[in-house]
Design an enzyme around this catalytic site. Sequence first.
Site, short mmCIF file in Angstrom:
data_model
loop_
_atom_site.label_atom_id
_atom_site.label_comp_id
_atom_site.label_asym_id
_atom_site.label_seq_id
_atom_site.Cartn_x
_atom_site.Cartn_y
_atom_site.Cartn_z
N HIS A 153 -46.67 -25.55 35.15
CA HIS A 153 -46.93 -24.34 34.10
C HIS A 153 -45.34 -23.74 34.37
O HIS A 153 -44.97 -23.05 33.30
CB HIS A 153 -47.90 -23.27 34.85
N ARG A 166 -53.53 -25.42 20.40
CA ARG A 166 -54.29 -25.48 21.58
C ARG A 166 -55.35 -24.33 21.28
O ARG A 166 -54.99 -23.18 21.18
CB ARG A 166 -53.72 -25.22 22.73
N ARG A 182 -56.23 -28.78 17.65
CA ARG A 182 -57.16 -29.73 18.89
C ARG A 182 -58.35 -28.85 19.42
O ARG A 182 -58.33 -27.70 19.42
CB ARG A 182 -56.12 -29.88 19.98
N GLU A 220 -54.26 -40.11 25.16
CA GLU A 220 -53.97 -39.75 26.45
C GLU A 220 -54.37 -40.56 27.75
O GLU A 220 -54.04 -40.36 28.84
CB GLU A 220 -54.64 -38.12 26.78
N ASN A 233 -48.02 -35.95 28.57
CA ASN A 233 -48.24 -35.29 29.83
C ASN A 233 -49.60 -36.00 30.38
O ASN A 233 -49.23 -36.29 31.77
CB ASN A 233 -48.58 -33.81 29.85
N ASP A 234 -50.44 -36.23 29.70
CA ASP A 234 -51.71 -36.51 30.52
C ASP A 234 -51.58 -38.26 30.54
O ASP A 234 -52.02 -39.00 31.39
CB ASP A 234 -53.09 -36.22 29.99
N ARG A 293 -49.73 -34.92 37.75
CA ARG A 293 -48.36 -34.56 36.97
C ARG A 293 -47.92 -33.36 37.52
O ARG A 293 -47.00 -32.84 37.21
CB ARG A 293 -48.92 -34.33 35.74
N CYS A 317 -47.29 -34.85 20.71
CA CYS A 317 -47.19 -33.67 21.01
C CYS A 317 -47.27 -33.19 22.41
O CYS A 317 -47.30 -31.91 22.70
CB CYS A 317 -48.63 -32.97 20.33
#
Length: 564
Positions: free
Chosen positions: A199, A301, A337, A425, A448-449, A459, A496
């Site tokens: 974050h 999101r 999404r 992902e 990321n995932d 992560r 993304c």
Amino acid sequence: MTGSTTVTDSRTDARTLHGTPVVPGVGYGPVVRPAPRPTRPDAAREIGEDSRESEVERFRAAAKAVGARLQARAALATGSASEVLAANAAMAEDRGWLGAGAKAIKGGADAAYAAVAATDQFVAMFAKLGGRMAERITDLMDICDRVLAELSGLPEPGVPTPAQPSVLLAEDLAPADTAGLDPTLVVALATSLGGPTSHTAIIARQLGIPCVVAVAGLDDVAAGTAVMVDGTTGLLSVDPDAEEARRAVDESAAHLARVAEWTGPGRTSDGHHVDILANVQDGAGARAARTTAADGVGLFRTELSFLDRDVEPTVAEQADIYGEVLTAFEGHKVVVRTLDAGSDKPLRFATHPDEANPALGVRGIRIAAADRGILHRQLDAIAAAAEATSSSPWVMAPMIATADEAKAFAADVRERGLTPGVMIEVPAAALLADRILEHVDFLSIGTNDLAQYTMAADRMSADLAALTDPWQPAVLALVARAAEAGAAAGKPVGVCGEAAADPLLACVLVGFGVTSLSAASAAVAGVGARLGQVTLEQCREAARAVLGTAGPLEAREAASAVLG
């Protein structure tokens, strides 16, 4: 990749610490550190039986006050900052945590001790679960400290406002602290914990503050010490030569000023078009992104309208929220999404089973397996917003792992006249991208995932930050495979995840055949400007070079050798 070394200079002995680069840019100034947290009681103060109910109410009132303040900040913030603040506000009023505190009070403990006991209970549980849940430990500890301050009548803990432009160093930062930073006073940020997709990193990128995470030896740097942070290389210099540091800051500022002048459209120097898009979470974030050169929205999101709700928002309520984003980018591409809840983002109004590893459990599209109605009502709301705004949004599902999941989702989306796609992902989805593309019209890769699941590494873990580096060749090989499948099917494939915010890596992604790049608004100009300096063939050559490497550092060097 992390560790500290000592570099000898002819004028000064300067230590250079190494971390994981997150946000490019250079900042120089004296160190400031977060204020000390409230003292946590190590023993309970006995509460008489006749006073316990009122003590429970005092505890609940303090938590409610903290949650309300965080929710108010979320309403004023945009983008990722707003999302994580809303999630933390919901955590402050979590029924499980409040229930654990109330139970301790009914056993005779005072509210402050009960807050700590309940927090310790959930911290132990989150640590055992690992994955995304472990990252919530920092957030929960921050909530506890704010509740303790409220109970004691003390000011809220957090980051002090510097008297001059300064560099913020911390072990880690709670979202509530990071989201409130002033980039004119906090000119750089470094933490000893956290990963490139934590974050703290995501919000720092949104704010445009040079940032390095997972810096070994950082905790030994005292407040007031002059330091220089380079968010491009991941280096932090302790007591550097002042003149050289200021020159580096000026050169970085000049470069960023040139980048800021980029006005689009996204294309290589020889004219190959690439959509440069923005990631947004709400209408305010979309309106802010509209002031950049972004061609549209590559990732909307939608979790924000769900996380702080005890009951599911109505179709009409959702449609109003989605309509704000569609209106902000009227006539432009917008990719929505569907709900990516579960794991570290549980829904209050949906039943989530107790899971040994929530990151590998019921999250994303898998929620629909238990309650298809949540997905159907969200799609109805997106369709209603599209009709009301005369828009044609694309809609994608998170956490797709099989072609059958993609087929079922696509049918639901097409039934409402919308364009279906899926997130890549899960490694299985990347490996079978050609079969998934038989059912959907586009793919969007969430790096990321994808990095987390490919490398079997949390992560959010500072210790594993090198493994979840998006430059890992194994991760990039899966990205290349999905892009190749898209090219063969004649269908677009975007990225993304945070990888799309790295200007150098963005060029490599285009070399793989990626057709769109979506990043935080603050990163849009940097990506577009960098892409405009290279040819498509250079991108392809860099992509081939990267796939021949064995590690992230070697991959970066290979790309730099081709792209400069």
